[in-house]
Design a protein around this motif. Structure first.
Motif, mmCIF file in Angstrom:
data_model
loop_
_atom_site.group_PDB
_atom_site.id
_atom_site.type_symbol
_atom_site.label_atom_id
_atom_site.label_comp_id
_atom_site.label_asym_id
_atom_site.label_seq_id
_atom_site.Cartn_x
_atom_site.Cartn_y
_atom_site.Cartn_z
ATOM 1 N N LEU A 51 0.815 -1.210 0.000
ATOM 2 C CA LEU A 51 0.000 0.000 0.000
ATOM 3 C C LEU A 51 0.852 1.264 0.000
ATOM 4 O O LEU A 51 0.470 2.274 -0.595
ATOM 5 C CB LEU A 51 -0.929 0.005 1.219
ATOM 6 C CG LEU A 51 -2.050 -1.037 1.244
ATOM 7 C CD1 LEU A 51 -2.944 -0.819 2.455
ATOM 8 C CD2 LEU A 51 -2.876 -0.984 -0.036
ATOM 9 N N ARG A 52 1.996 1.237 0.666
ATOM 10 C CA ARG A 52 2.833 2.437 0.718
ATOM 11 C C ARG A 52 3.351 2.793 -0.677
ATOM 12 O O ARG A 52 3.369 3.960 -1.065
ATOM 13 C CB ARG A 52 3.998 2.230 1.683
ATOM 14 C CG ARG A 52 3.578 2.085 3.126
ATOM 15 C CD ARG A 52 2.868 3.327 3.648
ATOM 16 N NE ARG A 52 2.056 3.012 4.830
ATOM 17 C CZ ARG A 52 0.873 3.521 5.067
ATOM 18 N NH1 ARG A 52 0.324 4.343 4.195
ATOM 19 N NH2 ARG A 52 0.206 3.216 6.163
ATOM 20 N N LYS A 53 3.780 1.798 -1.441
ATOM 21 C CA LYS A 53 4.285 2.061 -2.781
ATOM 22 C C LYS A 53 3.199 2.575 -3.713
ATOM 23 O O LYS A 53 3.445 3.414 -4.586
ATOM 24 C CB LYS A 53 4.896 0.788 -3.380
ATOM 25 C CG LYS A 53 6.336 0.538 -3.005
ATOM 26 C CD LYS A 53 6.879 -0.624 -3.825
ATOM 27 C CE LYS A 53 8.340 -0.867 -3.493
ATOM 28 N NZ LYS A 53 8.895 -2.011 -4.257
ATOM 29 N N THR A 54 2.017 2.056 -3.567
ATOM 30 C CA THR A 54 0.940 2.382 -4.510
ATOM 31 C C THR A 54 -0.017 3.443 -3.976
ATOM 32 O O THR A 54 -1.000 3.770 -4.638
ATOM 33 C CB THR A 54 0.146 1.109 -4.865
ATOM 34 O OG1 THR A 54 -0.343 0.500 -3.654
ATOM 35 C CG2 THR A 54 1.034 0.099 -5.579
ATOM 36 N N TYR A 55 0.283 4.001 -2.799
ATOM 37 C CA TYR A 55 -0.623 4.975 -2.176
ATOM 38 C C TYR A 55 -0.983 6.135 -3.102
ATOM 39 O O TYR A 55 -2.163 6.497 -3.195
ATOM 40 C CB TYR A 55 -0.032 5.495 -0.869
ATOM 41 C CG TYR A 55 -0.832 6.617 -0.257
ATOM 42 C CD1 TYR A 55 -1.978 6.338 0.507
ATOM 43 C CD2 TYR A 55 -0.478 7.949 -0.465
ATOM 44 C CE1 TYR A 55 -2.734 7.373 1.046
ATOM 45 C CE2 TYR A 55 -1.228 8.980 0.064
ATOM 46 C CZ TYR A 55 -2.355 8.689 0.823
ATOM 47 O OH TYR A 55 -3.114 9.701 1.346
ATOM 48 N N PRO A 56 -0.015 6.766 -3.809
ATOM 49 C CA PRO A 56 -0.416 7.906 -4.657
ATOM 50 C C PRO A 56 -1.491 7.557 -5.667
ATOM 51 O O PRO A 56 -2.424 8.342 -5.891
ATOM 52 C CB PRO A 56 0.903 8.305 -5.331
ATOM 53 C CG PRO A 56 1.970 7.858 -4.383
ATOM 54 C CD PRO A 56 1.454 6.570 -3.807
ATOM 55 N N ARG A 57 -1.373 6.383 -6.285
ATOM 56 C CA ARG A 57 -2.389 5.974 -7.256
ATOM 57 C C ARG A 57 -3.726 5.694 -6.568
ATOM 58 O O ARG A 57 -4.795 6.060 -7.071
ATOM 59 C CB ARG A 57 -1.929 4.728 -8.008
ATOM 60 C CG ARG A 57 -0.978 5.010 -9.157
ATOM 61 C CD ARG A 57 -0.698 3.750 -9.949
ATOM 62 N NE ARG A 57 0.334 2.935 -9.351
ATOM 63 C CZ ARG A 57 0.587 1.679 -9.673
ATOM 64 N NH1 ARG A 57 -0.155 1.081 -10.593
ATOM 65 N NH2 ARG A 57 1.545 1.004 -9.097
ATOM 66 N N LEU A 58 -3.656 5.027 -5.417
ATOM 67 C CA LEU A 58 -4.886 4.653 -4.718
ATOM 68 C C LEU A 58 -5.640 5.880 -4.211
ATOM 69 O O LEU A 58 -6.860 5.985 -4.370
ATOM 70 C CB LEU A 58 -4.560 3.721 -3.550
ATOM 71 C CG LEU A 58 -3.999 2.341 -3.922
ATOM 72 C CD1 LEU A 58 -3.468 1.627 -2.687
ATOM 73 C CD2 LEU A 58 -5.068 1.492 -4.610
ATOM 74 N N VAL A 59 -4.918 6.826 -3.596
ATOM 75 C CA VAL A 59 -5.609 7.995 -3.051
ATOM 76 C C VAL A 59 -6.172 8.855 -4.167
ATOM 77 O O VAL A 59 -7.254 9.461 -4.024
ATOM 78 C CB VAL A 59 -4.685 8.805 -2.111
ATOM 79 C CG1 VAL A 59 -3.594 9.544 -2.878
ATOM 80 C CG2 VAL A 59 -5.502 9.781 -1.270
ATOM 81 N N ALA A 60 -5.502 8.907 -5.313
ATOM 82 C CA ALA A 60 -6.053 9.669 -6.441
ATOM 83 C C ALA A 60 -7.376 9.069 -6.900
ATOM 84 O O ALA A 60 -8.353 9.800 -7.159
ATOM 85 C CB ALA A 60 -5.044 9.692 -7.588
ATOM 86 N N ARG A 61 -7.411 7.746 -7.000
ATOM 87 C CA ARG A 61 -8.660 7.090 -7.400
ATOM 88 C C ARG A 61 -9.735 7.267 -6.333
ATOM 89 O O ARG A 61 -10.924 7.475 -6.646
ATOM 90 C CB ARG A 61 -8.403 5.614 -7.682
ATOM 91 C CG ARG A 61 -7.585 5.377 -8.953
ATOM 92 C CD ARG A 61 -7.014 3.984 -9.023
ATOM 93 N NE ARG A 61 -8.039 2.952 -9.020
ATOM 94 C CZ ARG A 61 -7.795 1.658 -8.822
ATOM 95 N NH1 ARG A 61 -6.545 1.249 -8.599
ATOM 96 N NH2 ARG A 61 -8.768 0.782 -8.858
ATOM 97 N N ALA A 62 -9.346 7.198 -5.062
ATOM 98 C CA ALA A 62 -10.309 7.359 -3.972
ATOM 99 C C ALA A 62 -10.918 8.765 -3.976
ATOM 100 O O ALA A 62 -12.118 8.937 -3.742
ATOM 101 C CB ALA A 62 -9.636 7.073 -2.638
ATOM 102 N N ARG A 63 -10.096 9.767 -4.250
ATOM 103 C CA ARG A 63 -10.596 11.134 -4.254
ATOM 104 C C ARG A 63 -11.550 11.371 -5.425
ATOM 105 O O ARG A 63 -12.571 12.072 -5.271
ATOM 106 C CB ARG A 63 -9.422 12.110 -4.281
ATOM 107 C CG ARG A 63 -8.619 12.075 -2.999
ATOM 108 C CD ARG A 63 -7.335 12.867 -3.068
ATOM 109 N NE ARG A 63 -7.568 14.274 -2.793
ATOM 110 C CZ ARG A 63 -6.627 15.095 -2.319
ATOM 111 N NH1 ARG A 63 -5.421 14.640 -2.058
ATOM 112 N NH2 ARG A 63 -6.904 16.353 -2.104
ATOM 113 N N HIS A 64 -11.249 10.787 -6.575
ATOM 114 C CA HIS A 64 -12.187 10.883 -7.698
ATOM 115 C C HIS A 64 -13.519 10.213 -7.341
ATOM 116 O O HIS A 64 -14.594 10.735 -7.655
ATOM 117 C CB HIS A 64 -11.581 10.226 -8.938
ATOM 118 C CG HIS A 64 -10.672 11.132 -9.709
ATOM 119 N ND1 HIS A 64 -9.301 11.028 -9.648
ATOM 120 C CD2 HIS A 64 -10.940 12.168 -10.553
ATOM 121 C CE1 HIS A 64 -8.757 11.957 -10.418
ATOM 122 N NE2 HIS A 64 -9.726 12.659 -10.973
ATOM 123 N N SER A 65 -13.438 9.052 -6.696
ATOM 124 C CA SER A 65 -14.661 8.342 -6.314
ATOM 125 C C SER A 65 -15.444 9.118 -5.267
ATOM 126 O O SER A 65 -16.685 9.156 -5.304
ATOM 127 C CB SER A 65 -14.302 6.946 -5.783
ATOM 128 O OG SER A 65 -13.715 6.154 -6.799
#
Length: 246
Positions: A51-65
């Motif tokens: 999760l730490r490595k992929t956090y930027p991608r995940l939080v960007a998708r979460a914010r769009h959602s």
């Protein structure tokens, strides 16, 4: 579920890290101006990189959602991040790298050893997380799924009736056994495929899409490598989930 941290992002999204047993995860819920509770939920599955490595991608998708009125949640996959490695997983990964560096085909045996134990462990953990998430007062239904590993999403689509629609990322190796499971999938699907995905079998991804039993399924293919999904494709996937979850 034990919440371990909480922060309000600059767009009002509430981000809370949690642990569920030994499984860490993150929950994002919209700010009060974006949605009225309870809100639908998207299970945001990460790649097996931590999760730490992929956090930027995940939080960007979460914010769009969140802007579309959804809560999103992710959990650390088995063997990823700081979690204990799966038995045989490191050997399977070494065998995979050796075959790819030698320019050899990746055998079914290597793919099975790498993917099937991950699916067998991850799917019950996702179901346990879903049990707890749906008990929170701010989260209702329906539930969608978005992400990879595509075999995890395929299994969940078969065994978890609370998932109403899924966005699947066709960017991981696929065990032969998953093709039979795919025939049992009936929920609406939106599959993203990067045409030039390095090291992955494009034909296997196309064959899996063909095998899915869903009456409504869309394949959205784009030129480019594994991490090159264009913003327009992500936006279309978001519209797909909005259409089926609201």
């Amino acid at each position: 579920m034990h919440f371990t941290s909480e922060q309000r992002l600059d767009d009002g999204v509430l981000e809370r890290e949690f642990t569920l047993g030994e499984t860490p995860g993150i929950l994002w819920t919209p700010g009060s101006a974006s949605a009225s509770a309870p809100v639908p939920l998207i299970l945001l599955s990460p790649p097996p990189l931590g999760l730490r490595k992929t956090y930027p991608r995940l939080v960007a998708r979460a914010r769009h959602s969140a802007a579309d009125g959804f809560a999103t949640a992710t959990i650390e996959l088995p063997g990823a991040g700081d979690r204990p490695r799966l038995p045989g997983g490191e050997q399977a990964l070494a065998d995979l790298h050796r075959a790819m560096e030698a320019g050899e085909p990746v055998s079914d045996e290597i793919i099975d050893a790498l993917i099937l134990p991950l699916v067998d462990k991850a799917v019950p953990e996702w179901q346990a997380a879903l049990d707890t998430l749906l008990s929170l007062p701010e989260i209702g239904g329906p539930v969608g799924y978005s992400g990879g590993v595509i075999s995890i999403g395929t299994r969940l689509a078969v065994v978890e009736p609370r998932i109403s629609a899924a966005v699947l990322f066709a960017g991981s190796f696929i065990p032969r056994a998953m093709f039979e499971e795919a025939r049992k999938v009936t929920i609406p699907l939106h599959v993203l495929l990067q045409w030039d995905d390095e090291g992955n079998d494009r034909q296997a991804a196309l064959d899996l899409f063909d095998a899915f039993g869903s009456k409504e399924k869309t394949l959205h293919a784009n030129m480019g490598g594994h991490t090159g999904v264009p913003q327009a494709a992500g936006d279309e996937a978001g519209r797909f989930l909005t259409r089926h979850l609201k």
